[in-house]
Enzyme design. Sequence first.
Site, PDB file in Angstrom:
ATOM      1  N   ASP A  76       5.840  -0.163  -4.667  1.00 48.56           N
ATOM      2  CA  ASP A  76       5.388   0.792  -3.650  1.00 48.56           C
ATOM      3  C   ASP A  76       5.423   0.142  -2.265  1.00 48.56           C
ATOM      4  O   ASP A  76       5.464  -1.081  -2.126  1.00 48.56           O
ATOM      5  CB  ASP A  76       3.983   1.328  -3.962  1.00 48.56           C
ATOM      6  CG  ASP A  76       2.924   0.238  -4.028  1.00 48.56           C
ATOM      7  OD1 ASP A  76       3.215  -0.843  -4.561  1.00 48.56           O
ATOM      8  OD2 ASP A  76       1.808   0.468  -3.524  1.00 48.56           O
ATOM      9  N   GLU A 138       0.305  -1.141  -5.527  1.00 49.65           N
ATOM     10  CA  GLU A 138      -0.253  -2.422  -5.074  1.00 49.65           C
ATOM     11  C   GLU A 138      -0.903  -2.246  -3.715  1.00 49.65           C
ATOM     12  O   GLU A 138      -1.987  -2.757  -3.449  1.00 49.65           O
ATOM     13  CB  GLU A 138       0.856  -3.476  -4.987  1.00 49.65           C
ATOM     14  CG  GLU A 138       0.339  -4.892  -4.750  1.00 49.65           C
ATOM     15  CD  GLU A 138       0.190  -5.278  -3.281  1.00 49.65           C
ATOM     16  OE1 GLU A 138      -0.387  -6.339  -3.011  1.00 49.65           O
ATOM     17  OE2 GLU A 138       0.629  -4.525  -2.384  1.00 49.65           O
TER      18      GLU A 138
HETATM   19 ZN   LIG Z   1       3.212  -6.509  -0.678  1.00 48.70          ZN
END
Ligand SMILES: [Zn+2]
Length: 383
Positions: A76, A138
């Site tokens: 992401d 993340e």
């Molecule tokens: Zn990163």
Amino acid sequence: MTDLLPTALAILERLVGFDTVSRNSNLKLVEYVRSYLDEHGIPHVVLPSEDGTKASIFATIGPADRPGIVLSGHTDVVPVDGQEWTRDPFALTREGDRLYGRGTTDMKGYVACMLAVAPVLQRAGLPAPVHLALSYDEEIGCFGVHGIVAHMQSIGLHPTAALIGEPSRLGIVNGHKGSSGLLTRIGGLSGHSSRPDRGVNAIFHAADFLVRLRACGEALAAAPDSIGLFEPPYATVSAGVIAGGSARNAIAGDCRIEWDVRATKPDSTAKILAGLEQFVAAKMLPEMRARHPGAFVLIEQVYDVPPLLPAAGCAAETLAKRLTGANSVGTVAYASEAGVFLAAGIPSVICGPGDIAQAHTADEWIESGQLAACLTHLQRLVP
Ligand SMILES: [Zn+2]
């Protein structure tokens, strides 16, 4: 050593083309990675999110029945909203040595390197496995990596080291603070503002909570606990968002505070929480409930990334030094999945291409030289 840069750039072009801003699905990217791994005969498993809109992917190269190492990256990226891009953020633009596009530095560049090297490792007949761990979400709290760690534990994998390819200009980072996201919801009793005596003003009680939170931060600052490791050398708390009430002339019936903790020790967040819970139970709730039995204060931990604590000479540090030839180690200000791997008992360091200064910016870029060097390092995994 094979020149894998053209391969990595072709992969990076594909990866940047998927708009995997954390609020969106990353499944198209996952599908692309799956077919790439299939093409090269690399076994993998897809680990979907609870709602099925996103997934992590975990691949194993070499013999899975013995301890190996993990290369880890996230799929992401952060949003481009409100940023002044002069190039298409979701297309790879090459200008001289620079490769522009959202995620080139953070951290699709590293993911492209992992994937470019994978077939070379696959052909090498590795004596111990190399696992590729690609996570989702993340950037909004390291959510996806927990499923990867749980998967490894469920099938009895005990890697000896994890390398997390966050941008460090290929330097070795063995320490960072943790990062925990918290939400405090305060429920009072609304009513006409002319009769505050009949309601419970959630905003006023939120103020009590904030004063306590601030005092907690001041107490932490007064007793540094990690001199020389982190900046500043103590755990911190910060309030980031507050919202509540509905009108000036109404008693605020609700209020929410989003706040965060940057931990210096594995138990920093738990200790801070325990102190605040105690304050809520002893001071806030009795006062609120004396006026309205349904009043409440709830503190919820939205995400938790444990700190990465330096362990000099650990297997991950030794491996990163061998691959990169670097001798020194450092710490960084941002949190990463390394803390999650470490909390699961896997020694971890950060070592990835690109500069954190370019991460999350408009016209994010990475130097192609950083990717070339990363590819050279990763090919040293071939015995
Ligand atoms: Zn990163």
